[in-house]
Design a protein around this motif. Structure first.
Motif, mmCIF file in Angstrom:
data_model
loop_
_atom_site.group_PDB
_atom_site.id
_atom_site.type_symbol
_atom_site.label_atom_id
_atom_site.label_comp_id
_atom_site.label_asym_id
_atom_site.label_seq_id
_atom_site.Cartn_x
_atom_site.Cartn_y
_atom_site.Cartn_z
ATOM 1 N N MET A 140 0.809 -1.223 0.000
ATOM 2 C CA MET A 140 0.000 0.000 0.000
ATOM 3 C C MET A 140 0.842 1.272 0.000
ATOM 4 O O MET A 140 0.464 2.273 -0.604
ATOM 5 N N MET A 141 1.965 1.268 0.687
ATOM 6 C CA MET A 141 2.717 2.499 0.937
ATOM 7 C C MET A 141 3.029 3.343 -0.314
ATOM 8 O O MET A 141 2.907 4.561 -0.252
ATOM 9 N N PRO A 142 3.393 2.782 -1.445
ATOM 10 C CA PRO A 142 3.677 3.643 -2.599
ATOM 11 C C PRO A 142 2.423 4.071 -3.384
ATOM 12 O O PRO A 142 2.523 4.852 -4.329
ATOM 13 N N MET A 143 1.258 3.567 -3.002
ATOM 14 C CA MET A 143 0.037 3.829 -3.774
ATOM 15 C C MET A 143 -0.569 5.187 -3.455
ATOM 16 O O MET A 143 -0.400 5.710 -2.371
ATOM 17 N N ARG A 144 -1.307 5.687 -4.405
ATOM 18 C CA ARG A 144 -2.238 6.781 -4.165
ATOM 19 C C ARG A 144 -3.608 6.115 -4.009
ATOM 20 O O ARG A 144 -4.020 5.809 -2.919
ATOM 21 N N LYS A 145 -4.300 5.870 -5.125
ATOM 22 C CA LYS A 145 -5.523 5.065 -5.075
ATOM 23 C C LYS A 145 -5.108 3.612 -4.842
ATOM 24 O O LYS A 145 -4.135 3.142 -5.436
ATOM 25 N N ILE A 146 -5.849 2.916 -3.988
ATOM 26 C CA ILE A 146 -5.505 1.533 -3.664
ATOM 27 C C ILE A 146 -5.829 0.620 -4.847
ATOM 28 O O ILE A 146 -6.922 0.681 -5.404
ATOM 29 N N ASP A 147 -4.862 -0.196 -5.194
ATOM 30 C CA ASP A 147 -5.004 -1.194 -6.247
ATOM 31 C C ASP A 147 -5.346 -2.523 -5.565
ATOM 32 O O ASP A 147 -4.484 -3.149 -4.934
ATOM 33 N N VAL A 148 -6.592 -2.937 -5.671
ATOM 34 C CA VAL A 148 -7.087 -4.122 -4.980
ATOM 35 C C VAL A 148 -6.299 -5.366 -5.389
ATOM 36 O O VAL A 148 -5.933 -6.185 -4.532
ATOM 37 N N ALA A 149 -6.009 -5.540 -6.667
ATOM 38 C CA ALA A 149 -5.296 -6.732 -7.131
ATOM 39 C C ALA A 149 -3.908 -6.820 -6.508
ATOM 40 O O ALA A 149 -3.454 -7.913 -6.140
#
Length: 157
Positions: A140-149
């Protein structure tokens, strides 16, 4: 009307914000717009002063109090999503309507209110603790919008 409500301070757009939230989130609605009976420091008689509304089942009051106070990430709405499509829909509605992206599933609407658009798979992974939580957190840490996959893959290891 609910006995307890969250009061959100807006410069002058509480009604527009409430109507936007009602158009985006289920169990959301505008319950009333109360107009100023006379002029006040940041408005005129007849301007919307207080807006009663519900966001995702949470009773709120929007107060058009002028530019004195600004919103911060210290307060946010967290919206749990079931899948990527629901995550995308809410994220895109907020960001695409003059908002801005932040980190780790957070974004801000054009009125300055912060939102956490959080897929349940992420919440459940964090609650599991241990290595599952660590992998999900690191994904999660590098994400902006969460990528569920990506989160699902991290949970699986």
């Amino acid at each position: 009307m609910s006995k307890h409500r969250i009061c959100l301070w807006y410069d002058r757009d509480a009604e527009a914000a409430a109507r936007f939230y009602a158009s985006v989130f289920p169990d959301s609605r505008v319950e009333g717009v109360h107009r100023a009976p006379s002029d006040f420091p940041d408005g005129k008689a007849g301007d919307a002063l207080v807006v009663d509304f519900v966001v995702a089942g949470i009773p709120c009051i929007g107060l058009n109090g002028g530019p004195r106070f600004k919103h911060t990430e210290a307060f946010s709405f967290q919206i749990a999503t079931e899948d990527q499509a629901e995550t995308d829909r809410y994220w895109d509605a907020i960001v695409g309507n003059g908002g801005e992206e932040s980190a780790c599933g957070w974004c801000r609407d054009k009125w300055g209110i912060s939102w956490q658009i959080t897929p349940r798979v992420l919440t459940e992974a964090m609650a599991a603790g241990g290595e599952v939580a660590k992998r999900a957190f690191e994904a999660m840490m590098p994400m902006r919008k969460i990528d569920v996959a990506v989160i699902e893959a991290a949970v699986r290891g």
